[in-house]
Design a protein around this motif. Structure first.
Motif, PDB file in Angstrom:
ATOM      1  N   ILE A   1     -60.306  31.467  -0.411  1.00 21.68           N
ATOM      2  CA  ILE A   1     -58.968  31.970  -0.114  1.00 21.68           C
ATOM      3  C   ILE A   1     -58.585  31.500   1.276  1.00 21.68           C
ATOM      4  CG2 ILE A   1     -57.542  34.026   0.190  1.00 21.68           C
ATOM      5  CD1 ILE A   1     -59.489  35.476  -1.708  1.00 21.68           C
ATOM      6  N   THR A   2     -57.485  30.789   1.356  1.00 18.28           N
ATOM      7  CA  THR A   2     -57.020  30.334   2.665  1.00 18.28           C
ATOM      8  C   THR A   2     -56.077  31.378   3.254  1.00 18.28           C
ATOM      9  OG1 THR A   2     -55.053  29.190   1.879  1.00 18.28           O
ATOM     10  CG2 THR A   2     -57.119  27.943   1.887  1.00 18.28           C
ATOM     11  N   ASP A   3     -55.870  31.262   4.534  1.00 13.18           N
ATOM     12  CA  ASP A   3     -54.866  32.077   5.205  1.00 13.18           C
ATOM     13  C   ASP A   3     -53.544  31.310   5.148  1.00 13.18           C
ATOM     14  OD1 ASP A   3     -53.867  34.218   6.561  1.00 13.18           O
ATOM     15  OD2 ASP A   3     -55.052  33.932   8.377  1.00 13.18           O
ATOM     16  N   TRP A   4     -52.479  31.935   5.549  1.00  8.88           N
ATOM     17  CA  TRP A   4     -51.171  31.279   5.526  1.00  8.88           C
ATOM     18  C   TRP A   4     -51.166  30.094   6.479  1.00  8.88           C
ATOM     19  CZ3 TRP A   4     -47.929  32.157   1.763  1.00  8.88           C
ATOM     20  CH2 TRP A   4     -47.958  33.393   1.102  1.00  8.88           C
ATOM     21  N   TYR A   5     -50.531  29.009   6.050  1.00 11.11           N
ATOM     22  CA  TYR A   5     -50.449  27.782   6.832  1.00 11.11           C
ATOM     23  C   TYR A   5     -49.014  27.283   6.808  1.00 11.11           C
ATOM     24  CZ  TYR A   5     -50.766  22.796   7.874  1.00 11.11           C
ATOM     25  OH  TYR A   5     -50.572  21.548   8.403  1.00 11.11           O
ATOM     26  N   SER A   6     -48.478  27.015   7.994  1.00  9.43           N
ATOM     27  CA  SER A   6     -47.140  26.433   8.118  1.00  9.43           C
ATOM     28  C   SER A   6     -47.264  24.978   8.531  1.00  9.43           C
ATOM     29  CB  SER A   6     -46.315  27.171   9.181  1.00  9.43           C
ATOM     30  OG  SER A   6     -46.013  28.467   8.763  1.00  9.43           O
ATOM     31  N   PRO A   7     -46.713  24.058   7.741  1.00 11.78           N
ATOM     32  CA  PRO A   7     -46.750  22.650   8.135  1.00 11.78           C
ATOM     33  C   PRO A   7     -45.988  22.450   9.451  1.00 11.78           C
ATOM     34  CG  PRO A   7     -46.004  22.889   5.853  1.00 11.78           C
ATOM     35  CD  PRO A   7     -46.045  24.250   6.458  1.00 11.78           C
ATOM     36  N   PRO A   8     -46.449  21.553  10.298  1.00 12.47           N
ATOM     37  CA  PRO A   8     -45.782  21.337  11.584  1.00 12.47           C
ATOM     38  C   PRO A   8     -44.316  20.938  11.440  1.00 12.47           C
ATOM     39  CG  PRO A   8     -47.870  20.163  11.506  1.00 12.47           C
ATOM     40  CD  PRO A   8     -47.636  20.733  10.155  1.00 12.47           C
ATOM     41  N   GLU A   9     -43.985  20.220  10.369  1.00 12.20           N
ATOM     42  CA  GLU A   9     -42.601  19.769  10.191  1.00 12.20           C
ATOM     43  C   GLU A   9     -41.684  20.838   9.610  1.00 12.20           C
ATOM     44  OE1 GLU A   9     -45.049  18.717   6.627  1.00 12.20           O
ATOM     45  OE2 GLU A   9     -45.265  18.297   8.749  1.00 12.20           O
ATOM     46  N   SER A  10     -42.244  21.977   9.204  1.00  9.64           N
ATOM     47  CA  SER A  10     -41.436  23.029   8.585  1.00  9.64           C
ATOM     48  C   SER A  10     -41.983  24.395   8.987  1.00  9.64           C
ATOM     49  CB  SER A  10     -41.453  22.876   7.057  1.00  9.64           C
ATOM     50  OG  SER A  10     -40.729  23.913   6.463  1.00  9.64           O
ATOM     51  N   ALA A  11     -41.583  24.882  10.144  1.00 13.13           N
ATOM     52  CA  ALA A  11     -42.100  26.144  10.675  1.00 13.13           C
ATOM     53  C   ALA A  11     -41.566  27.360   9.922  1.00 13.13           C
ATOM     54  CB  ALA A  11     -41.761  26.265  12.155  1.00 13.13           C
ATOM     55  N   ALA A  12     -40.487  27.220   9.177  1.00 15.12           N
ATOM     56  CA  ALA A  12     -39.905  28.350   8.447  1.00 15.12           C
ATOM     57  C   ALA A  12     -40.443  28.439   7.018  1.00 15.12           C
ATOM     58  CB  ALA A  12     -38.386  28.226   8.422  1.00 15.12           C
ATOM     59  N   GLU A  13     -41.529  27.729   6.749  1.00 16.49           N
ATOM     60  CA  GLU A  13     -42.131  27.720   5.417  1.00 16.49           C
ATOM     61  C   GLU A  13     -43.644  27.813   5.593  1.00 16.49           C
ATOM     62  OE1 GLU A  13     -41.575  24.922   1.533  1.00 16.49           O
ATOM     63  OE2 GLU A  13     -41.839  23.884   3.438  1.00 16.49           O
ATOM     64  N   ARG A  14     -44.300  28.592   4.731  1.00 14.13           N
ATOM     65  CA  ARG A  14     -45.756  28.679   4.818  1.00 14.13           C
ATOM     66  C   ARG A  14     -46.371  28.755   3.422  1.00 14.13           C
ATOM     67  NH1 ARG A  14     -47.152  34.643   7.348  1.00 14.13           N
ATOM     68  NH2 ARG A  14     -46.424  35.886   5.585  1.00 14.13           N
ATOM     69  N   PHE A  15     -47.643  28.330   3.358  1.00 16.27           N
ATOM     70  CA  PHE A  15     -48.354  28.244   2.086  1.00 16.27           C
ATOM     71  C   PHE A  15     -49.702  28.937   2.191  1.00 16.27           C
ATOM     72  CE2 PHE A  15     -45.566  24.584   2.256  1.00 16.27           C
ATOM     73  CZ  PHE A  15     -45.010  24.566   0.987  1.00 16.27           C
ATOM     74  N   LYS A  16     -50.191  29.353   1.054  1.00 12.79           N
ATOM     75  CA  LYS A  16     -51.515  29.947   0.926  1.00 12.79           C
ATOM     76  C   LYS A  16     -52.090  29.449  -0.397  1.00 12.79           C
ATOM     77  CE  LYS A  16     -53.682  34.461   0.518  1.00 12.79           C
ATOM     78  NZ  LYS A  16     -54.032  35.368   1.578  1.00 12.79           N
ATOM     79  N   ILE A  17     -53.396  29.127  -0.415  1.00 13.15           N
ATOM     80  CA  ILE A  17     -54.033  28.609  -1.627  1.00 13.15           C
ATOM     81  C   ILE A  17     -55.278  29.436  -1.932  1.00 13.15           C
ATOM     82  CG2 ILE A  17     -55.159  26.630  -2.711  1.00 13.15           C
ATOM     83  CD1 ILE A  17     -53.544  24.819  -0.869  1.00 13.15           C
ATOM     84  N   ASN A  18     -55.424  29.807  -3.193  1.00 18.02           N
ATOM     85  CA  ASN A  18     -56.657  30.412  -3.692  1.00 18.02           C
ATOM     86  C   ASN A  18     -57.275  29.440  -4.679  1.00 18.02           C
ATOM     87  OD1 ASN A  18     -55.829  32.629  -2.251  1.00 18.02           O
ATOM     88  ND2 ASN A  18     -55.432  33.913  -4.025  1.00 18.02           N
ATOM     89  N   VAL A  19     -58.551  29.107  -4.475  1.00 13.86           N
ATOM     90  CA  VAL A  19     -59.260  28.200  -5.361  1.00 13.86           C
ATOM     91  C   VAL A  19     -60.361  28.989  -6.063  1.00 13.86           C
ATOM     92  CG1 VAL A  19     -60.660  26.103  -5.520  1.00 13.86           C
ATOM     93  CG2 VAL A  19     -58.797  26.233  -3.862  1.00 13.86           C
ATOM     94  N   TYR A  20     -60.429  28.834  -7.381  1.00 10.39           N
ATOM     95  CA  TYR A  20     -61.435  29.514  -8.187  1.00 10.39           C
ATOM     96  C   TYR A  20     -62.287  28.467  -8.892  1.00 10.39           C
ATOM     97  CZ  TYR A  20     -57.963  33.162  -7.518  1.00 10.39           C
ATOM     98  OH  TYR A  20     -57.062  34.037  -6.960  1.00 10.39           O
ATOM     99  N   ILE A  21     -63.588  28.482  -8.640  1.00 10.63           N
ATOM    100  CA  ILE A  21     -64.509  27.589  -9.332  1.00 10.63           C
ATOM    101  C   ILE A  21     -65.134  28.420 -10.451  1.00 10.63           C
ATOM    102  CG2 ILE A  21     -66.538  26.114  -9.109  1.00 10.63           C
ATOM    103  CD1 ILE A  21     -65.695  25.881  -6.113  1.00 10.63           C
ATOM    104  N   LEU A  22     -64.996  27.917 -11.668  1.00 12.85           N
ATOM    105  CA  LEU A  22     -65.256  28.747 -12.837  1.00 12.85           C
ATOM    106  C   LEU A  22     -66.630  28.572 -13.482  1.00 12.85           C
ATOM    107  CD1 LEU A  22     -61.717  28.265 -14.387  1.00 12.85           C
ATOM    108  CD2 LEU A  22     -62.506  30.125 -12.927  1.00 12.85           C
ATOM    109  N   GLY A  23     -67.498  27.774 -12.900  1.00 14.35           N
ATOM    110  CA  GLY A  23     -68.819  27.629 -13.503  1.00 14.35           C
ATOM    111  C   GLY A  23     -69.703  26.654 -12.769  1.00 14.35           C
TER     112      GLY A  23
END
Length: 164
Positions: A88-110
């Motif tokens: 689970i990542t924390d929120w990340y704002s790209p340098p070129e877009s400070a008013a937008e942020r992303f978060k990613i959850n990765v699930y490895i299933l086996g």
């Protein structure tokens, strides 16, 4: 009658001499090698991966695990569980877009290196210019698929490199 029974119970507390306690500290120390997790190897790059790419120390495919960490390495990590296969990542704002942020959850299933062995969930928020609050926004379905494909490509590269 109750008083007599109570007297026997209280008197019985002192019978038998001093209490002895069994201390198993030394046995546990020898058994576990001083580690909370025992003598088992834990890690991503262990010396004993099996043929499917699973590592004896983690509960998921080690190539998918390393590839997932590499793929989301540009984002700050909030949590990484190698036994459950969740990153689970924390929120990340790209340098070129400070008013937008992303978060990613990765699930490895086996433990197998398969195309359906990894799932990614992407979350996106936009900052409201009026009050500065973060508001959930739509993420294209292809974004998760592209991240999954990037992880799978990296995992395949890691597996090929380990066989050479």
């Amino acid at each position: 009658m109750v008083a007599l029974a109570l007297a026997f119970v209280v008197a019985g507390c002192g019978l038998g001499g001093e209490a002895t306690f069994y201390d198993e500290t030394e046995e546990k120390l020898a058994e576990t090698g001083g580690s909370v997790l025992g003598n088992d190897q834990i890690g991503v790059g262990g010396d004993r991966p099996d043929a499917s790419g699973g590592d004896s120390g983690i509960g998921v495919n080690s190539y998918l695990w390393r590839a997932s960490l590499d793929t989301v390495s540009f984002m700050p990590l909030a949590s990484a569980d190698p036994f459950g296969g969740v990153i689970i990542t924390d929120w990340y704002s790209p340098p070129e877009s400070a008013a937008e942020r992303f978060k990613i959850n990765v699930y490895i299933l086996g433990r197998d290196l398969r195309a359906d062995g990894v799932r990614a969930a992407v979350f996106r928020q936009l900052q409201d210019p009026r009050n500065g609050a973060w508001v959930d926004a739509v993420v294209e379905n292809t974004t998760s698929v592209e991240i999954e494909n990037a992880i799978l490509t990296k995992a395949r590269q890691l597996r090929i490199a380990s066989l050479q």
